[in-house]
Scaffold this motif. Structure first.
Motif, PDB file in Angstrom:
ATOM      1  N   TRP A 270      -6.714  -5.498  10.179  1.00  0.00           N
ATOM      2  CA  TRP A 270      -7.209  -4.298   9.512  1.00  0.00           C
ATOM      3  C   TRP A 270      -8.382  -4.657   8.594  1.00  0.00           C
ATOM      4  CZ3 TRP A 270      -7.042   0.617  10.416  1.00  0.00           C
ATOM      5  CH2 TRP A 270      -7.552   1.490   9.465  1.00  0.00           C
TER       6      TRP A 270
ATOM      7  N   SER B  37      -7.749   6.752   7.547  1.00  0.00           N
ATOM      8  CA  SER B  37      -6.468   6.244   7.060  1.00  0.00           C
ATOM      9  C   SER B  37      -5.847   5.371   8.150  1.00  0.00           C
ATOM     10  CB  SER B  37      -5.522   7.416   6.763  1.00  0.00           C
ATOM     11  OG  SER B  37      -4.187   6.975   6.641  1.00  0.00           O
TER      12      SER B  37
ATOM     13  N   PHE C 187       4.603   2.117   8.044  1.00  0.00           N
ATOM     14  CA  PHE C 187       4.354   1.123   6.995  1.00  0.00           C
ATOM     15  C   PHE C 187       4.292  -0.305   7.535  1.00  0.00           C
ATOM     16  CE2 PHE C 187       6.366   4.686   4.831  1.00  0.00           C
ATOM     17  CZ  PHE C 187       5.533   4.882   3.747  1.00  0.00           C
TER      18      PHE C 187
ATOM     19  N   ARG D  98       3.403  -3.694   9.458  1.00  0.00           N
ATOM     20  CA  ARG D  98       2.120  -4.315   9.800  1.00  0.00           C
ATOM     21  C   ARG D  98       2.298  -5.642  10.529  1.00  0.00           C
ATOM     22  NH1 ARG D  98      -1.955  -4.640   5.192  1.00  0.00           N
ATOM     23  NH2 ARG D  98      -3.353  -4.590   6.966  1.00  0.00           N
TER      24      ARG D  98
ATOM     25  N   SER E 220       4.083  -5.167   4.636  1.00  0.00           N
ATOM     26  CA  SER E 220       4.081  -3.738   4.951  1.00  0.00           C
ATOM     27  C   SER E 220       3.315  -2.977   3.889  1.00  0.00           C
ATOM     28  CB  SER E 220       5.512  -3.203   5.021  1.00  0.00           C
ATOM     29  OG  SER E 220       6.199  -3.768   6.095  1.00  0.00           O
ATOM     30  N   TYR E 221       2.843  -1.804   4.266  1.00  0.00           N
ATOM     31  CA  TYR E 221       2.216  -0.925   3.290  1.00  0.00           C
ATOM     32  C   TYR E 221       3.283  -0.442   2.320  1.00  0.00           C
ATOM     33  CZ  TYR E 221      -1.986  -0.465   6.195  1.00  0.00           C
ATOM     34  OH  TYR E 221      -3.131  -0.704   6.908  1.00  0.00           O
ATOM     35  N   GLU E 222       2.917  -0.311   1.065  1.00  0.00           N
ATOM     36  CA  GLU E 222       3.802   0.298   0.064  1.00  0.00           C
ATOM     37  C   GLU E 222       3.707   1.818   0.193  1.00  0.00           C
ATOM     38  OE1 GLU E 222       5.169  -1.301  -3.059  1.00  0.00           O
ATOM     39  OE2 GLU E 222       4.938  -3.269  -2.141  1.00  0.00           O
ATOM     40  N   ASN E 223       2.503   2.269   0.501  1.00  0.00           N
ATOM     41  CA  ASN E 223       2.225   3.685   0.654  1.00  0.00           C
ATOM     42  C   ASN E 223       1.117   3.813   1.690  1.00  0.00           C
ATOM     43  OD1 ASN E 223       2.276   6.414   0.260  1.00  0.00           O
ATOM     44  ND2 ASN E 223       1.158   6.390  -1.663  1.00  0.00           N
ATOM     45  N   ILE E 224       1.152   4.858   2.452  1.00  0.00           N
ATOM     46  CA  ILE E 224       0.106   5.095   3.443  1.00  0.00           C
ATOM     47  C   ILE E 224      -0.171   6.592   3.469  1.00  0.00           C
ATOM     48  CG2 ILE E 224       1.734   5.253   5.370  1.00  0.00           C
ATOM     49  CD1 ILE E 224      -0.349   3.888   7.141  1.00  0.00           C
TER      50      ILE E 224
END
Length: 122
Positions: free
Chosen positions: A32, A46, A76, A78, A84-88
């Motif tokens: 990413w 996003s 979330f 990856r 992992s994303y905490e928030n997306i």
């Protein structure tokens, strides 16, 4: 690196479909934000858009009897080597998912496949 036009996903041969899954996994993970001329546009959106696109790929894989890891069904997630994303930011599904996947891009993808001796009729 290429994300095939979304209208081609259900028509891609096995090798291209599975390659697209690997591509999505790489882009969702440590890839990413890493520049590559054919996929740079995804970074203008996003990461949730890439998740939506990847869902199309995985749904086609399941239709064909493949079993992608259920971990990838979490927006979330990856990959194993990336946190992992905490928030997306969740965004509505659009058609096409990426505005760059227009008729011109569809033609470009069809020509690219033709060079690989893969002829897809729409």
């Amino acid at each position: 690196m290429r994300l095939w036009h979304e209208d081609l996903i259900e028509k891609l041969p096995r090798q291209q479909l599975l390659g697209q899954h690997r591509e999505c996994c790489a882009l969702r993970g440590n890839g990413w934000g890493k520049p590559h001329s054919t996929v740079n546009y995804v970074f203008n959106y996003s990461p949730y858009k890439l998740f939506q696109y990847h869902q199309l790929v995985m749904n086609e894989m399941k239709k064909r009897g493949y079993k992608p890891s259920v971990d990838w069904e979490n927006s979330f997630y990856r990959g194993t080597s990336c946190s992992s994303y905490e928030n997306i930011e969740k965004v509505p599904m659009t058609k096409p998912i990426y505005s760059e996947h227009n008729n011109s891009y569809l033609f470009e993808c069809l020509e690219n496949l033709k060079e690989k001796n893969i002829i897809i009729q729409l």
